[in-house]
Design an enzyme around this catalytic site. Structure first.
Site, PDB file in Angstrom:
ATOM      1  N   ARG A  79      -9.142   0.656   4.272  1.00  0.00           N
ATOM      2  CA  ARG A  79      -8.433   1.932   4.144  1.00  0.00           C
ATOM      3  C   ARG A  79      -8.969   2.853   3.041  1.00  0.00           C
ATOM      4  O   ARG A  79      -8.280   3.148   2.066  1.00  0.00           O
ATOM      5  CB  ARG A  79      -6.933   1.681   3.964  1.00  0.00           C
ATOM      6  CG  ARG A  79      -6.358   0.912   5.132  1.00  0.00           C
ATOM      7  CD  ARG A  79      -4.884   0.691   4.999  1.00  0.00           C
ATOM      8  NE  ARG A  79      -4.103   1.844   5.424  1.00  0.00           N
ATOM      9  CZ  ARG A  79      -2.780   1.831   5.525  1.00  0.00           C
ATOM     10  NH1 ARG A  79      -2.105   0.763   5.220  1.00  0.00           N
ATOM     11  NH2 ARG A  79      -2.128   2.905   5.920  1.00  0.00           N
ATOM     12  N   ARG A 116       9.957  -2.654   2.673  1.00  0.00           N
ATOM     13  CA  ARG A 116       9.202  -1.429   2.406  1.00  0.00           C
ATOM     14  C   ARG A 116       9.471  -0.398   3.497  1.00  0.00           C
ATOM     15  O   ARG A 116       9.373   0.801   3.239  1.00  0.00           O
ATOM     16  CB  ARG A 116       7.697  -1.727   2.409  1.00  0.00           C
ATOM     17  CG  ARG A 116       7.202  -2.452   1.201  1.00  0.00           C
ATOM     18  CD  ARG A 116       5.697  -2.512   1.236  1.00  0.00           C
ATOM     19  NE  ARG A 116       5.185  -1.248   1.740  1.00  0.00           N
ATOM     20  CZ  ARG A 116       4.097  -1.113   2.497  1.00  0.00           C
ATOM     21  NH1 ARG A 116       3.379  -2.153   2.813  1.00  0.00           N
ATOM     22  NH2 ARG A 116       3.710   0.070   2.913  1.00  0.00           N
ATOM     23  N   ASP A 163       0.967   1.046  14.654  1.00  0.00           N
ATOM     24  CA  ASP A 163       2.169   0.539  13.989  1.00  0.00           C
ATOM     25  C   ASP A 163       3.133  -0.159  14.959  1.00  0.00           C
ATOM     26  O   ASP A 163       4.134  -0.721  14.522  1.00  0.00           O
ATOM     27  CB  ASP A 163       2.904   1.676  13.253  1.00  0.00           C
ATOM     28  CG  ASP A 163       2.195   2.056  11.960  1.00  0.00           C
ATOM     29  OD1 ASP A 163       1.236   1.367  11.571  1.00  0.00           O
ATOM     30  OD2 ASP A 163       2.608   3.059  11.343  1.00  0.00           O
ATOM     31  N   ILE A 204      -7.689   0.899  15.305  1.00  0.00           N
ATOM     32  CA  ILE A 204      -7.500   1.745  14.118  1.00  0.00           C
ATOM     33  C   ILE A 204      -7.817   0.975  12.836  1.00  0.00           C
ATOM     34  O   ILE A 204      -8.542   1.467  11.973  1.00  0.00           O
ATOM     35  CB  ILE A 204      -6.051   2.293  14.042  1.00  0.00           C
ATOM     36  CG1 ILE A 204      -5.651   2.975  15.366  1.00  0.00           C
ATOM     37  CG2 ILE A 204      -5.888   3.257  12.865  1.00  0.00           C
ATOM     38  CD1 ILE A 204      -6.376   4.237  15.711  1.00  0.00           C
ATOM     39  N   CYS A 238      -5.789  -2.973   1.494  1.00  0.00           N
ATOM     40  CA  CYS A 238      -4.505  -3.621   1.736  1.00  0.00           C
ATOM     41  C   CYS A 238      -4.693  -4.651   2.831  1.00  0.00           C
ATOM     42  O   CYS A 238      -5.780  -4.790   3.378  1.00  0.00           O
ATOM     43  CB  CYS A 238      -3.426  -2.612   2.070  1.00  0.00           C
ATOM     44  SG  CYS A 238      -3.584  -1.934   3.702  1.00  0.00           S
ATOM     45  N   LYS A 273      10.112   6.854   7.515  1.00  0.00           N
ATOM     46  CA  LYS A 273       9.413   6.541   6.259  1.00  0.00           C
ATOM     47  C   LYS A 273       8.117   7.350   6.165  1.00  0.00           C
ATOM     48  O   LYS A 273       7.858   7.997   5.153  1.00  0.00           O
ATOM     49  CB  LYS A 273       9.071   5.050   6.221  1.00  0.00           C
ATOM     50  CG  LYS A 273       8.077   4.694   5.134  1.00  0.00           C
ATOM     51  CD  LYS A 273       7.746   3.218   5.110  1.00  0.00           C
ATOM     52  CE  LYS A 273       6.601   2.792   5.987  1.00  0.00           C
ATOM     53  NZ  LYS A 273       5.256   3.114   5.498  1.00  0.00           N
ATOM     54  N   ASN A 274       7.332   7.330   7.221  1.00  0.00           N
ATOM     55  CA  ASN A 274       6.011   7.961   7.142  1.00  0.00           C
ATOM     56  C   ASN A 274       6.074   9.485   7.088  1.00  0.00           C
ATOM     57  O   ASN A 274       5.099  10.131   6.707  1.00  0.00           O
ATOM     58  CB  ASN A 274       5.131   7.510   8.308  1.00  0.00           C
ATOM     59  CG  ASN A 274       4.604   6.095   8.102  1.00  0.00           C
ATOM     60  OD1 ASN A 274       4.856   5.495   7.065  1.00  0.00           O
ATOM     61  ND2 ASN A 274       3.896   5.575   9.084  1.00  0.00           N
ATOM     62  N   ARG A 314       0.049   2.834  -1.065  1.00  0.00           N
ATOM     63  CA  ARG A 314      -1.136   3.670  -0.887  1.00  0.00           C
ATOM     64  C   ARG A 314      -0.802   5.156  -0.747  1.00  0.00           C
ATOM     65  O   ARG A 314      -1.536   6.003  -1.218  1.00  0.00           O
ATOM     66  CB  ARG A 314      -1.881   3.258   0.372  1.00  0.00           C
ATOM     67  CG  ARG A 314      -2.337   1.847   0.421  1.00  0.00           C
ATOM     68  CD  ARG A 314      -3.017   1.601   1.737  1.00  0.00           C
ATOM     69  NE  ARG A 314      -3.895   2.706   2.056  1.00  0.00           N
ATOM     70  CZ  ARG A 314      -5.088   2.890   1.532  1.00  0.00           C
ATOM     71  NH1 ARG A 314      -5.575   2.033   0.692  1.00  0.00           N
ATOM     72  NH2 ARG A 314      -5.812   3.941   1.860  1.00  0.00           N
TER      73      ARG A 314
HETATM   74  C1  UD1 Z   1      -0.788   6.282   8.348  1.00  0.00           C
HETATM   75  C2  UD1 Z   1       0.527   5.559   8.367  1.00  0.00           C
HETATM   76  C3  UD1 Z   1       0.358   4.119   8.837  1.00  0.00           C
HETATM   77  C4  UD1 Z   1      -0.367   4.090  10.184  1.00  0.00           C
HETATM   78  C5  UD1 Z   1      -1.645   4.907  10.126  1.00  0.00           C
HETATM   79  C6  UD1 Z   1      -2.334   5.043  11.469  1.00  0.00           C
HETATM   80  C7  UD1 Z   1       1.723   6.631   6.560  1.00  0.00           C
HETATM   81  C8  UD1 Z   1       2.311   6.516   5.194  1.00  0.00           C
HETATM   82  N1  UD1 Z   1       1.077   5.568   7.015  1.00  0.00           N
HETATM   83  O1  UD1 Z   1      -1.631   5.624   7.415  1.00  0.00           O
HETATM   84  O2  UD1 Z   1       1.652   3.541   8.979  1.00  0.00           O
HETATM   85  O3  UD1 Z   1      -0.672   2.763  10.523  1.00  0.00           O
HETATM   86  O4  UD1 Z   1      -1.369   6.244   9.654  1.00  0.00           O
HETATM   87  O5  UD1 Z   1      -1.480   5.586  12.406  1.00  0.00           O
HETATM   88  O6  UD1 Z   1       1.884   7.633   7.232  1.00  0.00           O
HETATM   89  N2  UD1 Z   1      -9.837   6.342   7.204  1.00  0.00           N
HETATM   90  C9  UD1 Z   1     -11.055   6.458   6.576  1.00  0.00           C
HETATM   91  N3  UD1 Z   1     -11.178   7.340   5.546  1.00  0.00           N
HETATM   92  C10 UD1 Z   1     -10.147   8.101   5.111  1.00  0.00           C
HETATM   93  C11 UD1 Z   1      -8.906   7.987   5.761  1.00  0.00           C
HETATM   94  C12 UD1 Z   1      -8.772   7.102   6.801  1.00  0.00           C
HETATM   95  O7  UD1 Z   1     -12.015   5.766   6.928  1.00  0.00           O
HETATM   96  O8  UD1 Z   1     -10.332   8.876   4.159  1.00  0.00           O
HETATM   97  C13 UD1 Z   1      -9.673   5.409   8.336  1.00  0.00           C
HETATM   98  C14 UD1 Z   1      -8.695   4.274   8.011  1.00  0.00           C
HETATM   99  O9  UD1 Z   1      -9.316   3.217   7.324  1.00  0.00           O
HETATM  100  C15 UD1 Z   1      -8.215   3.888   9.395  1.00  0.00           C
HETATM  101  C16 UD1 Z   1      -8.209   5.241  10.148  1.00  0.00           C
HETATM  102  O10 UD1 Z   1      -9.071   6.092   9.406  1.00  0.00           O
HETATM  103  O11 UD1 Z   1      -9.161   3.042  10.010  1.00  0.00           O
HETATM  104  C17 UD1 Z   1      -6.845   5.887  10.271  1.00  0.00           C
HETATM  105  O12 UD1 Z   1      -6.223   5.906   8.992  1.00  0.00           O
HETATM  106  P1  UD1 Z   1      -5.142   6.995   8.584  1.00  0.00           P
HETATM  107  O13 UD1 Z   1      -4.724   7.741   9.823  1.00  0.00           O
HETATM  108  O14 UD1 Z   1      -5.649   7.789   7.452  1.00  0.00           O
HETATM  109  O15 UD1 Z   1      -3.934   6.089   8.102  1.00  0.00           O
HETATM  110  P2  UD1 Z   1      -2.949   6.351   6.891  1.00  0.00           P
HETATM  111  O16 UD1 Z   1      -2.699   7.802   6.737  1.00  0.00           O
HETATM  112  O17 UD1 Z   1      -3.415   5.569   5.707  1.00  0.00           O
END
Ligand code: UD1
Length: 417
Positions: free
Chosen positions: A121, A396, A304, A326, A116, A22-23, A92
């Site tokens: 996030r 999902r 995850d 995380i 969420c 999925k990701n 998202r």
């Molecule tokens: C992706 C995965 C999700 C997984 C996560 C962490 C997808 C669709 N989803 O989510 O399943 O749990 O990686 O492995 O691939 N952050 C910020 N600012 C930003 C971006 C991120 O502060 O602009 C923070 C987030 O709040 C979180 C951390 O960075 O604490 C990691 O988030 P991120 O790696 O971006 O997760 P996703 O890409 O949303």
């Protein structure tokens, strides 16, 4: 609304096949926007998040045809540059259309995703990166409005490794002018999968899978046929299903090397894991040993898999400490696990789990995607009947999980509420 009824206590056995990731599929679908023409994506999982992405792409003008696990996306007429709140709020990751739209059309308007269940996030790192590439960004009425006649390569240093941020910037920079360097980039296998697709489209990307990614912008990209990697989180969930039921199963279509952090912990906990010709045999011990884990960006222990691993620790021999580094609010499954008779205390981002002899089946409620999987695992191990409600979260991200588990001998059925 559907729910799952599980009668626990059966040892799992037999073979199960892992679906596409999925990701990985979500950013791969968004990347099709970068190249007009017909793309063919295979090994696509049947999931609600995939349907949402298809709706987003269709709303932008793409023509999408699904045929089993193969999806054809004609991105020729992606001429609408606005992704609305209705669609983005349900998933998202759809914010990832922003960069590709901007790179192709010079402007885009995409709803801010909002928080969420597992945390706030934010997407500040995505926006910081797009600004560094020369985009003018305004936040108005809950939307991100971005403009740039031509994106220009830049050096971007992420404050933290962000999976979505790294993917977003890799896509946008592929059509920017000149070189982009992404520093402190995330290293997840899904990023490598997206990079492979972009490279096949004609992008010039080096270093995906390391913390420094170099992208030489090109003036155009071409449509491709691409096969999505297997879902490592689904695979890891089946590994724990075998471990928690003292079962003995074979898992096909998985890449074990993507799960090193989990594999080492499971082996130390007493689980046998043998990789033979692409099929992984997982055999659970009579009693699991307790293990501490800390979630970290890849190659660390995946957030995850945290909820599922906690389910396993509830029946381990001894106490374990599980630290979530995380997401700030990713222990929502704890109060539901307590309903099974688990012994867990939470302090800040750390949960102490004292193994109990037996869980007892209970009615529980899923709160997010991976928490749903955690509750199913607990139900498989528990004595008596478990009812998991609100499983729309599960749909999902896990393709037919109840059918796959039933195929391994679990007593699990889906019923309409
Ligand atoms: C992706 C995965 C999700 C997984 C996560 C962490 C997808 C669709 N989803 O989510 O399943 O749990 O990686 O492995 O691939 N952050 C910020 N600012 C930003 C971006 C991120 O502060 O602009 C923070 C987030 O709040 C979180 C951390 O960075 O604490 C990691 O988030 P991120 O790696 O971006 O997760 P996703 O890409 O949303």
């Amino acid at each position: 609304m559907d729910k799952l009824i599980i009668r626990g206590g059966r040892k799992l056995s037999g073979e199960v096949s892992v679906s596409g990731s999925k990701n990985a599929a979500l950013p791969i679908f968004c990347a099709t926007i970068l190249a007009p023409g017909l793309h063919e994506i295979s090994n696509v999982p049947f999931l609600r998040d995939i349907n949402t992405t298809i709706k987003v792409l269709e709303s932008l003008g793409a023509v999408v045809e699904g045929n089993g696990h193969v999806v054809r996306i004609d991105a020729t007429n992606v001429n609408n540059v606005e992704a609305t709140y209705d669609l983005v709020k349900t998933m998202r990751a759809s914010v990832l259309v922003l960069g590709p739209l901007l790179a192709r059309h010079g402007r885009a308007r995409v709803s801010l995703p909002g928080g969420c269940a597992i945390g706030a996030r934010p997407i500040d790192q995505h926006l910081k990166g797009l600004k560094a590439l020369g985009a003018e960004i305004n936040l108005t009425h809950g939307y991100v409005e971005a403009k740039a006649r031509q994106l220009k390569g830049a050096r971007i240093n992420f404050d933290m490794p962000t999976v979505g941020g790294t993917e977003h910037l890799m896509m946008a920079a592929s059509l920017a002018k000149g070189e982009t360097v992404l520093e402190n980039a995330a290293r997840e296998p899904e990023i490598v999968d997206l990079a492979s697709m972009l490279i096949q489209m004609g992008a010039r990307i080096e270093g995906a899978g390391t913390d420094t990614i170099r992208i030489q912008g090109v003036s155009e990209l071409s449509p491709v046929s691409y096969r999505v990697m297997p879902d490592r989180i689904e695979a890891g969930t089946f590994m724990i299903a075998a471990a928690i039921t003292a079962g003995d199963i074979r898992i096909a279509n998985m890449q074990l090397e993507h799960l090193d952090a989990l594999v080492f912990k499971l082996q130390d906990a007493g689980v046998d894991i043998i990789n033979k010709e692409g099929v992984v045999r997982v055999k659970g011990p009579k009693k699991i040993r307790s293990m501490n884990i800390k979630t970290r960006p890849y190659p660390g222990f995946p957030t995850d898999m945290q909820a599922q691993f906690m389910a396993l620790m509830t029946v381990a021999d001894g106490a374990s400490v599980i630290a979530e580094n995380i997401f700030e609010n990713r222990f929502m499954h704890v109060s539901e696990l307590l309903r099974f008779g688990a012994d867990i205390t939470v302090e800040g981002n750390s949960a102490t789990v004292k193994g109990v002899k037996k869980l007892s089946g209970a009615p529980v409620m899923a709160t997010d995607l991976r928490a749903s999987a955690c509750l199913i695992l607990a139900g498989l191990a528990a004595e008596g009947e478990t009812e998991v409600s609100r499983i729309y979260h599960l749909d999902r991200g896990y393709e037919s999980i109840e059918k796959k588990l039933a195929g391994l001998g679990a007593d699990i059925v889906r019923v309409k509420e």
